[in-house]
Design a protein around this motif. Structure first.
Motif, PDB file in Angstrom:
ATOM      1  N   UNK A 156       0.832  -1.203   0.000  1.00  0.00           N
ATOM      2  CA  UNK A 156       0.000   0.000   0.000  1.00  0.00           C
ATOM      3  C   UNK A 156       0.871   1.260   0.000  1.00  0.00           C
ATOM      4  N   UNK A 157       1.873   1.290   0.886  1.00  0.00           N
ATOM      5  CA  UNK A 157       2.760   2.450   0.968  1.00  0.00           C
ATOM      6  C   UNK A 157       3.613   2.586  -0.291  1.00  0.00           C
ATOM      7  N   UNK A 158       4.022   1.465  -0.868  1.00  0.00           N
ATOM      8  CA  UNK A 158       4.823   1.473  -2.091  1.00  0.00           C
ATOM      9  C   UNK A 158       4.077   2.167  -3.228  1.00  0.00           C
ATOM     10  N   UNK A 159       2.763   1.943  -3.318  1.00  0.00           N
ATOM     11  CA  UNK A 159       1.963   2.571  -4.367  1.00  0.00           C
ATOM     12  C   UNK A 159       1.676   4.045  -4.102  1.00  0.00           C
ATOM     13  N   UNK A 160       1.859   4.503  -2.880  1.00  0.00           N
ATOM     14  CA  UNK A 160       1.543   5.891  -2.546  1.00  0.00           C
ATOM     15  C   UNK A 160       2.763   6.811  -2.521  1.00  0.00           C
ATOM     16  N   UNK A 161       3.947   6.275  -2.783  1.00  0.00           N
ATOM     17  CA  UNK A 161       5.159   7.091  -2.725  1.00  0.00           C
ATOM     18  C   UNK A 161       5.150   8.168  -3.806  1.00  0.00           C
ATOM     19  N   UNK A 162       4.947   7.801  -5.052  1.00  0.00           N
ATOM     20  CA  UNK A 162       4.978   8.795  -6.129  1.00  0.00           C
ATOM     21  C   UNK A 162       3.850   9.816  -6.023  1.00  0.00           C
ATOM     22  N   UNK A 163       2.603   9.415  -5.749  1.00  0.00           N
ATOM     23  CA  UNK A 163       1.577  10.447  -5.556  1.00  0.00           C
ATOM     24  C   UNK A 163       1.882  11.357  -4.374  1.00  0.00           C
ATOM     25  N   UNK A 164       2.412  10.799  -3.302  1.00  0.00           N
ATOM     26  CA  UNK A 164       2.769  11.620  -2.147  1.00  0.00           C
ATOM     27  C   UNK A 164       3.876  12.614  -2.461  1.00  0.00           C
ATOM     28  N   UNK A 165       4.886  12.167  -3.197  1.00  0.00           N
ATOM     29  CA  UNK A 165       5.959  13.078  -3.607  1.00  0.00           C
ATOM     30  C   UNK A 165       5.431  14.165  -4.536  1.00  0.00           C
ATOM     31  N   UNK A 166       4.524  13.792  -5.417  1.00  0.00           N
ATOM     32  CA  UNK A 166       3.956  14.758  -6.348  1.00  0.00           C
ATOM     33  C   UNK A 166       3.203  15.855  -5.604  1.00  0.00           C
ATOM     34  N   UNK A 167       2.385  15.469  -4.646  1.00  0.00           N
ATOM     35  CA  UNK A 167       1.636  16.462  -3.876  1.00  0.00           C
ATOM     36  C   UNK A 167       2.522  17.212  -2.894  1.00  0.00           C
ATOM     37  N   UNK A 168       3.438  16.517  -2.262  1.00  0.00           N
ATOM     38  CA  UNK A 168       4.185  17.100  -1.171  1.00  0.00           C
ATOM     39  C   UNK A 168       5.370  17.958  -1.545  1.00  0.00           C
ATOM     40  N   UNK A 169       5.918  17.800  -2.722  1.00  0.00           N
ATOM     41  CA  UNK A 169       7.134  18.526  -3.085  1.00  0.00           C
ATOM     42  C   UNK A 169       6.896  20.033  -3.139  1.00  0.00           C
ATOM     43  N   UNK A 170       5.858  20.456  -3.828  1.00  0.00           N
ATOM     44  CA  UNK A 170       5.584  21.894  -3.937  1.00  0.00           C
ATOM     45  C   UNK A 170       5.210  22.481  -2.583  1.00  0.00           C
ATOM     46  N   UNK A 171       4.435  21.749  -1.799  1.00  0.00           N
ATOM     47  CA  UNK A 171       4.032  22.223  -0.478  1.00  0.00           C
ATOM     48  C   UNK A 171       5.256  22.327   0.435  1.00  0.00           C
ATOM     49  N   UNK A 172       6.106  21.323   0.415  1.00  0.00           N
ATOM     50  CA  UNK A 172       7.309  21.343   1.253  1.00  0.00           C
ATOM     51  C   UNK A 172       8.231  22.496   0.860  1.00  0.00           C
ATOM     52  N   UNK A 173       8.334  22.774  -0.421  1.00  0.00           N
ATOM     53  CA  UNK A 173       9.181  23.881  -0.872  1.00  0.00           C
ATOM     54  C   UNK A 173       8.643  25.213  -0.361  1.00  0.00           C
ATOM     55  N   UNK A 174       7.343  25.407  -0.428  1.00  0.00           N
ATOM     56  CA  UNK A 174       6.742  26.656   0.053  1.00  0.00           C
ATOM     57  C   UNK A 174       6.908  26.812   1.556  1.00  0.00           C
TER      58      UNK A 174
END
Length: 161
Positions: free
Chosen positions: A24-42
């Motif tokens: 389950x976590x393996x399948x959520x890594x890329x979507x999580x990175x996609x959503x979280x990268x811009x938010x983490x940068x801000x």
């Protein structure tokens, strides 16, 4: 890149948590990175700017003059005072994450509230759309309430007002 060139993570698909937490976590890594990268940068950019401003204050210089180490000054005095604008930005980012989840769920083939919203719009299911809007609005309101309540903890001056 991590799905096509170096097939480490799956590009699309979803594994329910009932079939194993690892899959389950393996399948959520890329979507999580996609959503979280811009938010983490801000958030990081806001924290850096706020911490820079706080570290120029007189009480920080006084703490350093009294012999506190740099890390202790940042941890005890700097971060708590720099956190107020950062918490505000985190509150704003929740709406961005909810909106971005619609696109991310569609691109990565994930079931979720965003995918449900798209299907409801395509099927012209007005009650479902209204329900999704109400749930989203309640989540945003609760996050904003939590942000407002955290101001009292982070800034004692707000508590007295």
């Amino acid at each position: 890149m991590f799905a096509l060139m170096f097939p480490i993570f799956p590009a699309v698909g979803y594994t329910p948590i009932s079939e194993g937490v690892g899959a389950w976590a393996h399948n959520l890594v890329l979507p999580g990175l996609t959503l979280g990268t811009a938010v983490a940068a801000e958030i990081t950019r806001q924290l850096r700017g706020s911490l820079y401003d706080v570290m120029q204050q007189d009480y920080i210089r006084s703490a350093r003059a009294n012999g506190l180490r740099g890390s202790a000054v940042i941890a005890k005095h700097g971060l708590k005072n720099a956190a107020v604008p950062v918490v505000t930005v985190i509150g704003f980012q929740v709406g961005f994450l909810l909106g971005g989840s619609v696109i991310v769920e569609r691109v990565f083939g994930l079931p979720g509230l965003g995918d449900l919203a798209i299907r409801a719009v395509l099927q012209r299911d007005i009650p479902m759309i209204q329900g999704i809007v109400v749930v989203t609005a309640v989540v945003v309101m609760l996050v904003n309430l939590a942000v407002d309540l955290s101001y009292g903890y982070l800034n004692p001056k707000v508590r007295q007002a």
